[in-house]
Write a protein that holds these residues in place. Sequence first.
Motif, PDB file in Angstrom:
ATOM      1  N   PHE A  86      -6.701  -4.086  -5.565  1.00 51.60           N
ATOM      2  CA  PHE A  86      -6.262  -4.493  -4.223  1.00 51.60           C
ATOM      3  C   PHE A  86      -4.925  -3.852  -3.882  1.00 51.60           C
ATOM      4  O   PHE A  86      -4.743  -3.309  -2.786  1.00 51.60           O
ATOM      5  CB  PHE A  86      -6.153  -6.014  -4.145  1.00 51.60           C
ATOM      6  CG  PHE A  86      -5.622  -6.516  -2.827  1.00 51.60           C
ATOM      7  CD1 PHE A  86      -6.436  -6.536  -1.707  1.00 51.60           C
ATOM      8  CD2 PHE A  86      -4.309  -6.933  -2.711  1.00 51.60           C
ATOM      9  CE1 PHE A  86      -5.946  -6.977  -0.479  1.00 51.60           C
ATOM     10  CE2 PHE A  86      -3.801  -7.378  -1.497  1.00 51.60           C
ATOM     11  CZ  PHE A  86      -4.633  -7.396  -0.376  1.00 51.60           C
ATOM     12  N   VAL A  87      -3.999  -3.904  -4.819  1.00 53.05           N
ATOM     13  CA  VAL A  87      -2.674  -3.337  -4.573  1.00 53.05           C
ATOM     14  C   VAL A  87      -2.748  -1.825  -4.395  1.00 53.05           C
ATOM     15  O   VAL A  87      -2.080  -1.248  -3.528  1.00 53.05           O
ATOM     16  CB  VAL A  87      -1.724  -3.696  -5.745  1.00 53.05           C
ATOM     17  CG1 VAL A  87      -0.411  -2.924  -5.640  1.00 53.05           C
ATOM     18  CG2 VAL A  87      -1.442  -5.195  -5.758  1.00 53.05           C
ATOM     19  N   THR A  88      -3.599  -1.186  -5.197  1.00 51.01           N
ATOM     20  CA  THR A  88      -3.681   0.273  -5.169  1.00 51.01           C
ATOM     21  C   THR A  88      -4.500   0.799  -3.993  1.00 51.01           C
ATOM     22  O   THR A  88      -4.080   1.721  -3.295  1.00 51.01           O
ATOM     23  CB  THR A  88      -4.301   0.783  -6.491  1.00 51.01           C
ATOM     24  OG1 THR A  88      -3.505   0.347  -7.592  1.00 51.01           O
ATOM     25  CG2 THR A  88      -4.379   2.300  -6.493  1.00 51.01           C
ATOM     26  N   VAL A  89      -5.675   0.207  -3.776  1.00 49.50           N
ATOM     27  CA  VAL A  89      -6.610   0.731  -2.776  1.00 49.50           C
ATOM     28  C   VAL A  89      -6.302   0.203  -1.380  1.00 49.50           C
ATOM     29  O   VAL A  89      -6.251   0.959  -0.409  1.00 49.50           O
ATOM     30  CB  VAL A  89      -8.063   0.394  -3.170  1.00 49.50           C
ATOM     31  CG1 VAL A  89      -9.038   0.865  -2.095  1.00 49.50           C
ATOM     32  CG2 VAL A  89      -8.401   1.025  -4.517  1.00 49.50           C
ATOM     33  N   ASN A  90      -6.107  -1.106  -1.262  1.00 44.92           N
ATOM     34  CA  ASN A  90      -5.899  -1.705   0.056  1.00 44.92           C
ATOM     35  C   ASN A  90      -4.470  -1.548   0.557  1.00 44.92           C
ATOM     36  O   ASN A  90      -4.247  -1.286   1.743  1.00 44.92           O
ATOM     37  CB  ASN A  90      -6.264  -3.184   0.040  1.00 44.92           C
ATOM     38  CG  ASN A  90      -7.749  -3.403  -0.194  1.00 44.92           C
ATOM     39  OD1 ASN A  90      -8.184  -3.524  -1.330  1.00 44.92           O
ATOM     40  ND2 ASN A  90      -8.546  -3.435   0.866  1.00 44.92           N
ATOM     41  N   LEU A  91      -3.512  -1.729  -0.350  1.00 42.69           N
ATOM     42  CA  LEU A  91      -2.115  -1.649   0.071  1.00 42.69           C
ATOM     43  C   LEU A  91      -1.514  -0.261  -0.112  1.00 42.69           C
ATOM     44  O   LEU A  91      -0.386  -0.018   0.326  1.00 42.69           O
ATOM     45  CB  LEU A  91      -1.284  -2.671  -0.716  1.00 42.69           C
ATOM     46  CG  LEU A  91      -1.726  -4.141  -0.594  1.00 42.69           C
ATOM     47  CD1 LEU A  91      -0.765  -5.053  -1.360  1.00 42.69           C
ATOM     48  CD2 LEU A  91      -1.815  -4.568   0.868  1.00 42.69           C
ATOM     49  N   ASN A  92      -2.256   0.627  -0.777  1.00 44.19           N
ATOM     50  CA  ASN A  92      -1.789   1.997  -1.016  1.00 44.19           C
ATOM     51  C   ASN A  92      -0.418   2.040  -1.684  1.00 44.19           C
ATOM     52  O   ASN A  92       0.431   2.888  -1.363  1.00 44.19           O
ATOM     53  CB  ASN A  92      -1.750   2.801   0.291  1.00 44.19           C
ATOM     54  CG  ASN A  92      -3.134   3.155   0.790  1.00 44.19           C
ATOM     55  OD1 ASN A  92      -4.051   3.367   0.000  1.00 44.19           O
ATOM     56  ND2 ASN A  92      -3.302   3.205   2.108  1.00 44.19           N
ATOM     57  N   ALA A  93      -0.193   1.113  -2.613  1.00 45.45           N
ATOM     58  CA  ALA A  93       1.085   1.074  -3.318  1.00 45.45           C
ATOM     59  C   ALA A  93       1.218   2.285  -4.238  1.00 45.45           C
ATOM     60  O   ALA A  93       0.223   2.868  -4.680  1.00 45.45           O
ATOM     61  CB  ALA A  93       1.182  -0.217  -4.137  1.00 45.45           C
ATOM     62  N   GLU A  94       2.447   2.676  -4.507  1.00 48.91           N
ATOM     63  CA  GLU A  94       2.704   3.765  -5.447  1.00 48.91           C
ATOM     64  C   GLU A  94       2.182   3.346  -6.817  1.00 48.91           C
ATOM     65  O   GLU A  94       2.600   2.322  -7.361  1.00 48.91           O
ATOM     66  CB  GLU A  94       4.206   4.056  -5.492  1.00 48.91           C
ATOM     67  CG  GLU A  94       4.563   5.456  -5.927  1.00 48.91           C
ATOM     68  CD  GLU A  94       4.370   5.689  -7.421  1.00 48.91           C
ATOM     69  OE1 GLU A  94       4.608   4.739  -8.192  1.00 48.91           O
ATOM     70  OE2 GLU A  94       3.987   6.809  -7.799  1.00 48.91           O
ATOM     71  N   GLN A  95       1.268   4.129  -7.372  1.00 41.00           N
ATOM     72  CA  GLN A  95       0.530   3.691  -8.554  1.00 41.00           C
ATOM     73  C   GLN A  95       1.416   3.492  -9.791  1.00 41.00           C
ATOM     74  O   GLN A  95       1.213   2.554 -10.557  1.00 41.00           O
ATOM     75  CB  GLN A  95      -0.589   4.694  -8.856  1.00 41.00           C
ATOM     76  CG  GLN A  95      -1.667   4.712  -7.784  1.00 41.00           C
ATOM     77  CD  GLN A  95      -2.725   5.760  -8.031  1.00 41.00           C
ATOM     78  OE1 GLN A  95      -2.822   6.319  -9.121  1.00 41.00           O
ATOM     79  NE2 GLN A  95      -3.531   6.041  -7.014  1.00 41.00           N
ATOM     80  N   GLY A  96       2.373   4.361  -9.993  1.00 38.00           N
ATOM     81  CA  GLY A  96       3.239   4.223 -11.159  1.00 38.00           C
ATOM     82  C   GLY A  96       4.059   2.943 -11.109  1.00 38.00           C
ATOM     83  O   GLY A  96       4.127   2.191 -12.090  1.00 38.00           O
ATOM     84  N   ILE A  97       4.667   2.666  -9.955  1.00 35.58           N
ATOM     85  CA  ILE A  97       5.507   1.477  -9.814  1.00 35.58           C
ATOM     86  C   ILE A  97       4.673   0.202  -9.914  1.00 35.58           C
ATOM     87  O   ILE A  97       5.043  -0.747 -10.607  1.00 35.58           O
ATOM     88  CB  ILE A  97       6.264   1.507  -8.471  1.00 35.58           C
ATOM     89  CG1 ILE A  97       7.161   2.748  -8.393  1.00 35.58           C
ATOM     90  CG2 ILE A  97       7.095   0.239  -8.300  1.00 35.58           C
ATOM     91  CD1 ILE A  97       8.203   2.827  -9.482  1.00 35.58           C
ATOM     92  N   SER A  98       3.539   0.170  -9.224  1.00 33.05           N
ATOM     93  CA  SER A  98       2.705  -1.033  -9.268  1.00 33.05           C
ATOM     94  C   SER A  98       2.164  -1.264 -10.672  1.00 33.05           C
ATOM     95  O   SER A  98       2.053  -2.407 -11.138  1.00 33.05           O
ATOM     96  CB  SER A  98       1.549  -0.923  -8.266  1.00 33.05           C
ATOM     97  OG  SER A  98       0.710   0.186  -8.560  1.00 33.05           O
ATOM     98  N   GLY A  99       1.845  -0.186 -11.376  1.00 30.88           N
ATOM     99  CA  GLY A  99       1.366  -0.323 -12.747  1.00 30.88           C
ATOM    100  C   GLY A  99       2.416  -0.932 -13.654  1.00 30.88           C
ATOM    101  O   GLY A  99       2.114  -1.812 -14.481  1.00 30.88           O
ATOM    102  N   ILE A 100       3.652  -0.491 -13.522  1.00 26.03           N
ATOM    103  CA  ILE A 100       4.744  -1.065 -14.311  1.00 26.03           C
ATOM    104  C   ILE A 100       4.911  -2.543 -13.968  1.00 26.03           C
ATOM    105  O   ILE A 100       5.173  -3.382 -14.837  1.00 26.03           O
ATOM    106  CB  ILE A 100       6.061  -0.308 -14.063  1.00 26.03           C
ATOM    107  CG1 ILE A 100       5.967   1.125 -14.606  1.00 26.03           C
ATOM    108  CG2 ILE A 100       7.234  -1.038 -14.703  1.00 26.03           C
ATOM    109  CD1 ILE A 100       5.781   1.211 -16.101  1.00 26.03           C
TER     110      ILE A 100
END
Length: 310
Positions: A86-100
Amino acid sequence: MIEELFSATVIIGILASGIRLSTPYLYAAIGETFGQRSGVLNLGVEGQMLLGAFAAFYVAFTTGSLWLGVLAALLVGAIMGLAMAFVTVNLNAEQGISGIGFYLFGLGMSDLLFQKMLGTVETVKGFPKLQIPFLSDIPVIGEIFFNQNLLVYGAFLMVPLCWFVLNKTNLGLKIRAVGENPEAADSLGVSVARVRYFTIILGGTLSGMAGASLSIALLNVFQQNMTSGLGFIAVALVYFGGWRAVGVLGGALLFSLVNSLQLWIQVLGIPIPSDIAVMMPYILTILVLVVTVKRVRSPSALTKPFERGE
């Protein structure tokens, strides 16, 4: 003492334990391979593993059922994967930061749950070894490869399964297309969002399974931060393996054998500082990334968000 390290008994022991120790690497790295082939980098693998490890251990400890523990780990991993998707696909969050962020959440939540629900280190009787008829009787090879527990066999089964799905199925074609050129895949009617949701949730589920393999199949205990960077090594293994299942297998075996070697060095009391022995797998991680990162080509859309109409 060094001579003991080269005895037949110790070498067989190193190889057999190396096969066992590769289990969490394989589950986590194969799951991450699916995600990265669709264009998503998940640095939250470590946090997913920690929560999966706790869920598996706590359920197995309270119910006495190891398989319920495995189911709990799979469920927790899938939920973490869904949140990551949801965070990655829907919100288009920066993947590295959201992963951390997901890693830190898993680290903190598993620690909190451990303190509130267990409070002290407990143990469970983990999965027993399952000897494969006839194959386990083969000298040396049988002891190394065919005298393991079910979760070990399951991890190695994931390798040909991953290869088959990615290279021989329509689903695998869609995953690879989305990871290379999501715009072109979308123009052909492939739902980029659905494909990425599937791979991220699958990756989270397998990360949960990796945690379960640690807490109820290898160590039979849960401790705070028990993964100790294993999830990040699993991410590095995807790069090491060139985003191929067989390459991931080779990397997992290499790292697990190095880890097994350092454990045997400590057991035998070989005069090498324990801190240096423990550092060996992590030093190898850095060296491998330095050598391989420029020799392999990552999926073109890796870490790049996609929005229809761009």
